[in-house]
Structure formats: structure tokens, C-alpha cells
Design an enzyme around this catalytic site. Structure first.
Site, PDB file in Angstrom:
ATOM      1  CG  LEU A  21      -2.226  -1.033   1.168  1.00 14.98           C
ATOM      2  CD1 LEU A  21      -2.764  -0.952   2.630  1.00 14.98           C
ATOM      3  CD2 LEU A  21      -2.775  -0.875   0.332  1.00 14.98           C
ATOM      4  CE  LYS A  71      10.779  -4.223   7.064  1.00 15.05           C
ATOM      5  NZ  LYS A  71       9.570  -4.250   8.122  1.00 15.05           N
ATOM      6  CG  ASP A 107       8.862  -1.344  10.548  1.00  9.96           C
ATOM      7  OD1 ASP A 107       7.987  -0.701   9.975  1.00  9.96           O
ATOM      8  OD2 ASP A 107       9.572  -2.133  10.126  1.00  9.96           O
ATOM      9  N   GLY A 131       5.425 -14.570  17.418  1.00  9.79           N
ATOM     10  CA  GLY A 131       6.703 -14.534  16.435  1.00  9.79           C
ATOM     11  C   GLY A 131       7.795 -13.949  16.802  1.00  9.79           C
ATOM     12  N   GLY A 133      10.315 -12.774  13.899  1.00 13.40           N
ATOM     13  CA  GLY A 133      10.857 -12.373  12.888  1.00 13.40           C
ATOM     14  C   GLY A 133      11.312 -10.996  12.876  1.00 13.40           C
ATOM     15  N   GLY A 134      11.352 -10.109  11.785  1.00 13.20           N
ATOM     16  CA  GLY A 134      11.747  -8.661  11.771  1.00 13.20           C
ATOM     17  C   GLY A 134      10.813  -7.987  12.515  1.00 13.20           C
TER      18      GLY A 134
HETATM   19  P1  NAP Z   1       9.318 -12.410   8.977  1.00  8.72           P
HETATM   20  O1  NAP Z   1      10.341 -12.012   9.543  1.00  8.72           O
HETATM   21  O2  NAP Z   1       9.135 -13.293   7.987  1.00  8.72           O
HETATM   22  O3  NAP Z   1       8.569 -13.565  10.161  1.00  8.72           O
HETATM   23  C1  NAP Z   1       7.345 -14.087  10.042  1.00  8.72           C
HETATM   24  C2  NAP Z   1       7.129 -14.820  11.366  1.00  8.72           C
HETATM   25  O4  NAP Z   1       5.521 -15.557  11.269  1.00  8.72           O
HETATM   26  C3  NAP Z   1       8.070 -15.705  12.060  1.00  8.72           C
HETATM   27  O5  NAP Z   1       8.071 -15.626  13.506  1.00  8.72           O
HETATM   28  C4  NAP Z   1       7.403 -17.262  11.717  1.00  8.72           C
HETATM   29  O6  NAP Z   1       7.851 -18.343  12.632  1.00  8.72           O
HETATM   30  C5  NAP Z   1       5.966 -17.035  11.873  1.00  8.72           C
HETATM   31  N1  NAP Z   1       5.322 -17.870  10.827  1.00  8.72           N
HETATM   32  C6  NAP Z   1       5.149 -17.855   9.643  1.00  8.72           C
HETATM   33  N2  NAP Z   1       4.232 -18.905   9.224  1.00  8.72           N
HETATM   34  C7  NAP Z   1       3.880 -19.410  10.420  1.00  8.72           C
HETATM   35  C8  NAP Z   1       3.025 -20.529  10.754  1.00  8.72           C
HETATM   36  N3  NAP Z   1       2.457 -21.157   9.714  1.00  8.72           N
HETATM   37  N4  NAP Z   1       2.652 -20.805  12.098  1.00  8.72           N
HETATM   38  C9  NAP Z   1       3.258 -20.120  12.905  1.00  8.72           C
HETATM   39  N5  NAP Z   1       4.122 -19.015  12.762  1.00  8.72           N
HETATM   40  C10 NAP Z   1       4.600 -18.756  11.636  1.00  8.72           C
HETATM   41  O7  NAP Z   1       8.077 -11.344   8.947  1.00  8.72           O
HETATM   42  P2  NAP Z   1       7.839  -9.921   9.316  1.00  8.72           P
HETATM   43  O8  NAP Z   1       8.421  -8.823   8.626  1.00  8.72           O
HETATM   44  O9  NAP Z   1       8.224 -10.264  10.989  1.00  8.72           O
HETATM   45  O10 NAP Z   1       6.433  -9.917   9.492  1.00  8.72           O
HETATM   46  C11 NAP Z   1       5.445 -10.447  10.288  1.00  8.72           C
HETATM   47  C12 NAP Z   1       4.045  -9.807  10.172  1.00  8.72           C
HETATM   48  O11 NAP Z   1       4.090  -8.610  10.463  1.00  8.72           O
HETATM   49  C13 NAP Z   1       3.443 -10.052   8.716  1.00  8.72           C
HETATM   50  O12 NAP Z   1       2.242 -10.486   8.512  1.00  8.72           O
HETATM   51  C14 NAP Z   1       3.656  -8.864   8.057  1.00  8.72           C
HETATM   52  O13 NAP Z   1       2.853  -8.027   7.075  1.00  8.72           O
HETATM   53  C15 NAP Z   1       3.382  -7.656   9.221  1.00  8.72           C
HETATM   54  N6  NAP Z   1       3.935  -6.442   9.504  1.00  8.72           N
HETATM   55  C16 NAP Z   1       3.204  -5.385   9.439  1.00  8.72           C
HETATM   56  C17 NAP Z   1       3.639  -4.134   9.384  1.00  8.72           C
HETATM   57  C18 NAP Z   1       2.544  -2.995   9.588  1.00  8.72           C
HETATM   58  O14 NAP Z   1       3.155  -1.904   9.344  1.00  8.72           O
HETATM   59  N7  NAP Z   1       1.408  -3.292   9.987  1.00  8.72           N
HETATM   60  C19 NAP Z   1       5.100  -3.876   9.646  1.00  8.72           C
HETATM   61  C20 NAP Z   1       5.710  -4.877   9.550  1.00  8.72           C
HETATM   62  C21 NAP Z   1       5.272  -6.326   9.544  1.00  8.72           C
HETATM   63  P3  NAP Z   1       9.011 -19.056  12.297  1.00  8.72           P
HETATM   64  O15 NAP Z   1      10.163 -18.439  12.988  1.00  8.72           O
HETATM   65  O16 NAP Z   1       8.616 -20.477  12.941  1.00  8.72           O
HETATM   66  O17 NAP Z   1       9.344 -19.430  10.859  1.00  8.72           O
END
Ligand code: NAP
Length: 283
Positions: A21, A71, A107, A131, A133-134
């Protein structure tokens, strides 16, 4: 929008970037503030990330946002990293300052602002982050900088939860624990429960990272996901009458903070909310 030889270029680098977006948000703000600028998406393959960052300098691109999975990867190619971005270990905003590439992270500040705007108190609270992740890392750092009482990190891959836990206890004095997602059933006293996993995101809209028995224990529920605008996680919050938020406010605030880094002023958040509402991203 009139594009001419003086139009300045901004954009997003990531992979994939197709559903972002950010172009809608920033191009709306550029038009509103009569800035001769354009924002576009650059889908960069992992093997090209170094060239892409050097290309910002070479082509005179004025600024970019950085999203998954780059990132952390962009950091070695930048000339300056802000203290906050260093602490989080991730950059989501690059400013081209006369050929000097500066890396920032908006963020964490965007997330905290979105909680404060909704009247959610942070200081002294017990928070659970789903979670590791990042996004979870940015949020854990943000909470640590804002004096929460405790942080619990729960993740599918426990090793990653442990790594984030270790990072927090080494850098901050915040009380921190880590656990598996299932073990949260034994936790009480959850003031703020955050979904920082990608579980429930479009198209897998009928998935939730934890059982509703866990969700019902929380006093405030936050899902970082904004597509769909109401995940199953948030539908459970609603079912139990728990105050909740999706990730749109964070998205808008982090975008505004990037805009501020590039132009030294805020964009009109109400205008952006209205544009997103018209496109049905907001109820
Ligand atoms: P990331 O670094 O790829 O981390 C993904 C996380 O999701 C990891 O902890 C992963 O666990 C977990 N995960 C993925 N599939 C899973 C499943 N089937 N069951 C359980 N856990 C699962 O991604 P990220 O950047 O942190 O983003 C995470 C979310 O935040 C996304 O939905 C993203 O769109 C959202 N986000 C939103 C904003 C905003 O401005 N609103 C900003 C940043 C991110 P594992 O370690 O076990 O793989």
C-alpha cells in the site's frame, strides 16, 4: 500527477512488493503537498540487492522504504545507520542525503505511536509477542525502550524465540521470557497480545497463530496484519469483547515517519486514512 525532468523518485525495495500500500500512501501525500515526486515499487531479486542499493546513489533516487526480506541485508551498503535502526538491527527507510545513504527504522516508532493514539498504556504492562521475525524484533525493542514490565516471545520455531529473547536481555533491563505458542495456554496476566507472525494474512484468512482460549485471556489484542482488515485473530478478540487493532495504524504511522525523514514534515494522516477507507482497507 505531472511527471517531468525534475520529478524526484522515491520507492520501495523488497521481494515481493506487488501488494504494498506504500505507493498509494506516498503518492497521495505527494499530490496533497504538491511535491514533484513519484513513489514506485522495485521488486529486487536477492542476488541483486547490493546493486539495487548502489543504484539508489547512482540514479539519484531520493529515498526508499525497505521491506521483507531486505531490512537487515541493506545495512552493510549504507553510509550511516541511526541508533534506533542499529538497536533493532533493521532498516526500513533509506534517505539519499546528497549521495550519502542514511538508514533508519520507523517500524518501532510507528507501532508505539499507533498504540498511544488508541489510548493503550504501555509502561508497566505485560506483553506477549507472537512471532520472532523482523517485525517481532522491532516491536520487542520498541516495548523495551518504553518501559514495559515484561515481554514474552512465543514462536513456532523455538530457537528463533530464544535468539530474540537473548537479544533483548543482553541489550535491555526488561524482564523477558520465551516459549512455544502452545505453552501460552498456561500464561495469565496478558495486558497486550500481538500477532507479529504472518499467520492469518491473505489468502490464508482462516488461520490464527494461537487458539481462541489464549486470545480470550488478553486485555488488548493487536494484529500487525492489515490484509484482511479483520483477521480470525481479531474476530476472536471481537467475540470476547476485547479492544483490538489491525496493522493499518502502524503502517500509516511508519509511512508518515519515513515521509518526515525525507521531507522534514508530516503528511496528512486523515487524508491517507480516508483514501484507504475508500479503497476498503479500513472499515
Ligand atoms: P518474518 O520476519 O518473515 O517473520 C515471520 C514470523 O511468522 C516468524 O516468527 C514465523 O515463525 C511466523 N510464521 C510464519 N508462518 C507461520 C505458521 N504457519 N505458523 C506459525 N508461525 C508462523 O516477517 P515479519 O517482517 O516479521 O512480518 C510479520 C507480520 O507482520 C507480517 O504479517 C507482516 O505483514 C506484518 N507487518 C506489518 C507491519 C505494519 O506496518 N502493519 C509492519 C511490518 C510487518 P518461524 O520463525 O517459526 O518461521
Amino acid at each position: 500527477m505531472n511527471i517531468d525532468s525534475k520529478t524526484k523518485i522515491y520507492g520501495l525495495i523488497g521481494h515481493p512488493v506487488g501488494h504494498s500500500l506504500s505507493p498509494l500512501i506516498h503518492n497521495t501525500a505527494f499530490l496533497d503537498q504538491k511535491l514533484n515526486c513519484i513513489y514506485d515499487c522495485f521488486d529486487v531479486l536477492p542476488e541483486n540487492i547490493k546493486d539495487a542499493v548502489f543504484g539508489i546513489k547512482a540514479l539519484g533516487i531520493m529515498g526508499v522504504n525497505v521491506t521483507v526480506p531486505y531490512k537487515e541485508m541493506v545495512i552493510p551498503y549504507l553510509d550511516f545507520i541511526s541508533d534506533e535502526a542499529k538497536l533493532i538491527g533493521a532498516v526500513n527507510t533509506i534517505k539519499n542525503n546528497d549521495g550519502r545513504l542514511e538508514g533508519y527504522n520507523t517500524d518501532a516508532s510507528g507501532f508505539i505511536e499507533s498504540l498511544l493514539e488508541q489510548g493503550v498504556e504501555i509502561k508497566g504492562k505485560n506483553v506477549v509477542i507472537l512471532g520472532a521475525g523482523g517485525a517481532a524484533r522491532a516491536i520487542a525493542v520498541a516495548f523495551s525502550l518504553n518501559d514495559v514490565n515484561s515481554i514474552t516471545i512465543a514462536n513456532r520455531t523455538e530457537g528463533k524465540a530464544y535468539n530474540l529473547y537473548k537479544y533483548i536481555i543482553e541489550k535491555f533491563r526488561t524482564e523477558c521470557k520465551y516459549t512455544s505458542l502452545d505453552e501460552l495456554i498456561d500464561f495469565d496476566n496478558i495486558d497486550i497480545l500481538i500477532n507479529a507472525t504472518s499467520v492469518g494474512m491473505f489468502p490464508n484468512v482462516n488461520a490464527t497463530p494461537v487458539d481462541e482460549k489464549i486470545i480470550r485471556k488478553a486485555k488488548f489484542i493487536y494484529d500487525l496484519i492489515y490484509n484482511p482488515k479483520e483477521t480470525l485473530f481479531l474476530r476472536y478478540a471481537k467475540k470476547y469483547g476485547i479492544k483490538n487493532s489491525n496493522g493499518l495504524n502502524m503502517l500509516i504511522n511508519q509511512a508518515n515517519n519515513s515521509f518526515k525523514i525525507w521531507f522534514g514534515k508530516n503528511f496528512n494522516k486523515n487524508l491517507i486514512v480516508n483514501v484507504l477507507r475508500k479503497k476498503e482497507f479500513i472499515k
